[in-house]
Design an enzyme around this catalytic site. Sequence first.
Site, short mmCIF file in Angstrom:
data_model
loop_
_atom_site.label_atom_id
_atom_site.label_comp_id
_atom_site.label_asym_id
_atom_site.label_seq_id
_atom_site.Cartn_x
_atom_site.Cartn_y
_atom_site.Cartn_z
N GLU A 126 1.73 -0.87 -11.81
CA GLU A 126 1.90 -1.58 -10.27
C GLU A 126 2.87 -2.74 -9.91
O GLU A 126 2.43 -4.02 -11.16
CB GLU A 126 0.37 -1.44 -10.46
CG GLU A 126 0.34 -2.25 -8.55
CD GLU A 126 0.75 -1.35 -7.74
OE1 GLU A 126 0.94 0.15 -7.36
OE2 GLU A 126 1.61 -1.51 -7.17
N THR A 133 -0.94 1.37 -0.60
CA THR A 133 -1.40 1.34 0.80
C THR A 133 -2.50 1.60 1.08
O THR A 133 -3.14 0.43 2.04
CB THR A 133 -0.38 2.94 1.51
OG1 THR A 133 0.91 2.44 0.51
CG2 THR A 133 -0.83 2.23 2.71
N CYS A 134 -3.13 2.87 0.61
CA CYS A 134 -4.71 2.94 1.15
C CYS A 134 -5.29 1.80 1.14
O CYS A 134 -6.12 1.77 2.20
CB CYS A 134 -4.94 3.55 0.57
SG CYS A 134 -6.52 4.52 0.92
N GLY A 273 2.81 7.03 19.08
CA GLY A 273 1.30 7.55 19.29
C GLY A 273 0.49 8.54 18.51
O GLY A 273 -0.17 9.22 18.98
N ILE A 276 -1.66 6.41 13.05
CA ILE A 276 -1.38 4.78 13.35
C ILE A 276 -2.58 3.94 14.60
O ILE A 276 -2.53 3.38 14.60
CB ILE A 276 -0.77 4.09 12.06
CG1 ILE A 276 -0.79 4.70 10.57
CG2 ILE A 276 -0.35 2.73 12.62
CD1 ILE A 276 0.30 4.53 9.75
N ALA A 361 4.60 1.78 15.60
CA ALA A 361 3.94 2.85 14.44
C ALA A 361 4.71 3.90 14.56
O ALA A 361 4.72 5.03 15.15
CB ALA A 361 2.45 2.65 15.18
N GLY A 363 5.47 5.92 12.59
CA GLY A 363 5.53 6.17 10.43
C GLY A 363 6.17 5.99 9.43
O GLY A 363 6.44 4.95 9.40
N ARG A 364 6.02 6.91 8.39
CA ARG A 364 6.22 6.09 6.74
C ARG A 364 7.17 7.20 6.00
O ARG A 364 7.60 8.23 6.45
CB ARG A 364 4.88 5.68 6.14
CG ARG A 364 4.03 5.17 6.86
CD ARG A 364 2.81 5.08 6.65
NE ARG A 364 3.36 4.22 4.93
CZ ARG A 364 3.00 2.63 4.73
NH1 ARG A 364 2.78 2.31 6.05
NH2 ARG A 364 3.21 2.74 3.19
N HIS A 537 -33.00 17.66 12.42
CA HIS A 537 -32.90 17.30 14.01
C HIS A 537 -33.38 16.02 13.71
O HIS A 537 -34.02 15.55 13.12
CB HIS A 537 -33.71 18.65 14.76
CG HIS A 537 -34.50 17.92 16.30
ND1 HIS A 537 -32.95 17.71 16.69
CD2 HIS A 537 -35.10 17.50 16.63
CE1 HIS A 537 -33.18 17.83 17.78
NE2 HIS A 537 -33.93 17.39 17.47
C1 LIG Z 1 -2.22 1.83 8.23
C2 LIG Z 1 -2.33 2.78 7.92
C3 LIG Z 1 -3.76 3.51 7.72
C4 LIG Z 1 -4.24 4.77 7.10
N1 LIG Z 1 -5.38 5.08 6.91
C5 LIG Z 1 -5.46 6.64 6.51
C6 LIG Z 1 -6.31 6.83 6.22
O1 LIG Z 1 -7.92 6.51 7.37
N2 LIG Z 1 -7.24 8.26 5.94
C7 LIG Z 1 -5.81 8.55 4.48
O2 LIG Z 1 -6.47 9.82 4.32
N3 LIG Z 1 -4.47 7.68 4.29
C8 LIG Z 1 -4.38 7.07 5.14
N4 LIG Z 1 -3.64 6.38 5.31
C9 LIG Z 1 -2.32 6.95 4.24
C10 LIG Z 1 -2.43 6.26 3.10
O3 LIG Z 1 -2.95 5.17 2.77
C11 LIG Z 1 -1.52 6.91 2.28
O4 LIG Z 1 -1.85 8.11 2.77
C12 LIG Z 1 -1.71 7.02 0.70
O5 LIG Z 1 -1.77 5.94 -0.21
C13 LIG Z 1 -0.83 7.31 -0.90
O6 LIG Z 1 -1.24 7.25 -1.52
P1 LIG Z 1 -0.10 7.31 -2.68
O7 LIG Z 1 -0.90 6.83 -4.10
O8 LIG Z 1 0.67 8.72 -2.72
O9 LIG Z 1 0.88 5.91 -2.36
P2 LIG Z 1 0.59 4.73 -2.10
O10 LIG Z 1 -0.90 4.17 -1.96
O11 LIG Z 1 1.64 4.30 -1.33
O12 LIG Z 1 0.91 3.56 -3.57
C14 LIG Z 1 2.27 3.70 -4.18
C15 LIG Z 1 1.59 2.72 -5.03
O13 LIG Z 1 3.27 2.02 -5.83
C16 LIG Z 1 3.35 1.29 -5.84
N5 LIG Z 1 4.59 1.47 -6.73
C17 LIG Z 1 6.04 1.62 -5.88
N6 LIG Z 1 7.49 1.75 -6.13
C18 LIG Z 1 6.81 1.08 -7.07
C19 LIG Z 1 8.00 1.42 -8.88
N7 LIG Z 1 9.29 1.20 -8.70
N8 LIG Z 1 7.37 0.08 -9.79
C20 LIG Z 1 5.76 0.15 -9.97
N9 LIG Z 1 4.87 0.50 -8.83
C21 LIG Z 1 5.38 0.79 -7.70
C22 LIG Z 1 3.19 0.18 -4.64
O14 LIG Z 1 2.98 -0.74 -4.85
C23 LIG Z 1 2.03 1.41 -4.64
O15 LIG Z 1 0.48 0.27 -4.66
C24 LIG Z 1 -2.68 5.09 6.16
C25 LIG Z 1 -1.84 4.41 5.41
C26 LIG Z 1 -1.17 3.08 6.77
C27 LIG Z 1 -0.42 2.79 6.45
#
Ligand SMILES: Cc1cc2nc3c(=O)[nH]c(=O)nc-3n(C[C@H](O)[C@H](O)[C@H](O)COP(=O)(O)OP(=O)(O)OC[C@H]3O[C@@H](n4cnc5c(N)ncnc54)[C@H](O)[C@@H]3O)c2cc1C
Length: 558
Positions: A126, A133-134, A273, A276, A361, A363-364, A537
């Site tokens: 990591e 992100t989560c 809209g 996020i 906001a 997208g990602r 209920h």
């Molecule tokens: C504001 C916001 C609100 C959200 N709310 C929700 C919600 O309510 N419910 C929901 O289900 N989803 C929500 N999401 C989406 C959710 O956060 C993501 O779908 C989820 O985190 C994806 O998980 P992941 O493990 O694929 O990636 P991530 O959580 O993005 O984790 C990837 C990790 O990999 C690490 N990494 C990347 N490249 C490298 C590298 N080369 N070497 C070492 N480490 C690396 C990063 O640092 C990161 O920690 C939200 C997202 C945002 C931005």
Amino acid sequence: MFIKMSMIPGNKEGIVGKINIKEGSIVKKGDVLAQVETAKGNRPVKANEDGIVASILVEEGSKVKTNTMMFELMEESSTEKIDEVNKELKKSIKKETDLLIIGAGPGGYVAALAAAKRHVKVTIIEKEELGGTCLNVGCIPTKALIKSGEVCHSARTAYQFGIKLDGEITVDLPKAVKRKDDVKKRLVNGIDMLLAKNNITCIRGVASFVSDKEVKVVSNKEEMLISAKDIIIATGSKVATLPIPGIDLPMVLDSTAMLSNTTLPSSLTIIGGGVIGMEFAFLYRNFGVDVHVVEYMDTILSMFDTDVCQEITEIAQEAGIHIHTSAKVTKIQQSIDGKAIVNFESKNGEQLVISDIVLSAVGRTANIEHLDLEKSGVIFDDKKRGIAVDHHMKTNVKHIYAIGDVTNIMQLAHVASHQGMIAVENILGNDKEMDYHAVPNVVFSYPEIASVGIGEDEARHKGINIKVSKFAFAGNGKALTMNEEKGFIKLVKDLDKNNIIGASIIGPDASSLIATVTVAINNGLNEEDIVKTIFAHPTTSEVIHEAALDLGLGALHA
Ligand SMILES: Cc1cc2nc3c(=O)[nH]c(=O)nc-3n(C[C@H](O)[C@H](O)[C@H](O)COP(=O)(O)OP(=O)(O)OC[C@H]3O[C@@H](n4cnc5c(N)ncnc54)[C@H](O)[C@@H]3O)c2cc1C
């Protein structure tokens, strides 16, 4: 090259907030390096070039003025300079592992736990904080702040419940942000403990492929070469930006910067809209902020059924959120008093909205930065904008899997975790496929929205022979006790297959209620299975029972 503090109006001082990078971090142009709190709100300090952070010249909490030198960047391409930054690196250490996971978000760390529980030797890498992100800038921090917004709303409407609050209700945003950070820290520490408890080796650093079997990890102090039998790529996603003139202005924040913002604006414009954008819209509206949402599509939250979109639009407008749909942002400008002017084209012609800050906001995108993916032979699907995987979560390279946001299939934390568990099963030789037919999707708006399976619009579009039932929360006793009678539940039944295939809920507790319907859809149940189940209920869950009755006999309380 030095990164300096941009202009602080009135040549006043600002206080350095969170510094997002470390010495040695690789940054891209536009990355937010730190936040500076000024009298006019939070100002992000962004990298103006790609490079490596050679030195950090300020500390969190220190005072800065216009032009204070804050960071020194070196060119990323200069290998000499990289060596200079890494001069303290020890000689490359070589390690071996069975399963190597890159990224410790909800995809990666859940896969690590699932594999370790099956006695696989796991190493996880990591580059930032555990939880991805989560936990750090997504699901959890938003929900912690949303709770503060709801408490604020409850305080303002307390009189309706016969509670008198004397004095003015004010938002202490720094305290709300601190509470959010405390929640986040507890969860991140919890993951640290879980990894240790399950004997998972956790390495901090940036991972990149050297070959399809070897990954290099570079941290501030050492470089490692790890070879693995199987590899899971779980590197998640990063904030997307649109090439809108003015998007780099200091008062334009992305969701990550917005979560550390400690200055309550009086007005906020949100570009986008989607989920996020709308969660922030209700959050800031609950704080009493004047909110505008500018959305390119003809409706907000366009992934939901038309009637759900209409209902949430009406509720948002009643709450005072200004919604501009079919509206394309053309530029953002800064007024002489430091406000943001967002210009957009809509059916009403050229329009503009002025606000203290802007949230972008839009997208990602899948994150493959630093990975050197080509050295692994893994294919990134440009059309699908993610690493290409099959239903086993396998990439085109036999022993390399990809899960979560980096696959861009469904950007949801619970999908990432589930994909992680499926990948582990296949690594263990058990033939398991991902099944996306009952994935719940939730928006933490006010009220919440949740859906699962095939919606009414999609079912009609596909020509499925359906029956639809609907039951309003206005007919639910518990919702009335909560003063939350807006919204409805809708069930979609496939008449040919005799099972429920989809549901939408907009109303109180929607995020939890959807679980019951998800179990029903996942197990091919029909309305009779639900009707013969006893629901407690008075609870909001009784709407599920009523909607199921409405598919047969008819709802009793409608
Ligand atoms: C504001 C916001 C609100 C959200 N709310 C929700 C919600 O309510 N419910 C929901 O289900 N989803 C929500 N999401 C989406 C959710 O956060 C993501 O779908 C989820 O985190 C994806 O998980 P992941 O493990 O694929 O990636 P991530 O959580 O993005 O984790 C990837 C990790 O990999 C690490 N990494 C990347 N490249 C490298 C590298 N080369 N070497 C070492 N480490 C690396 C990063 O640092 C990161 O920690 C939200 C997202 C945002 C931005």
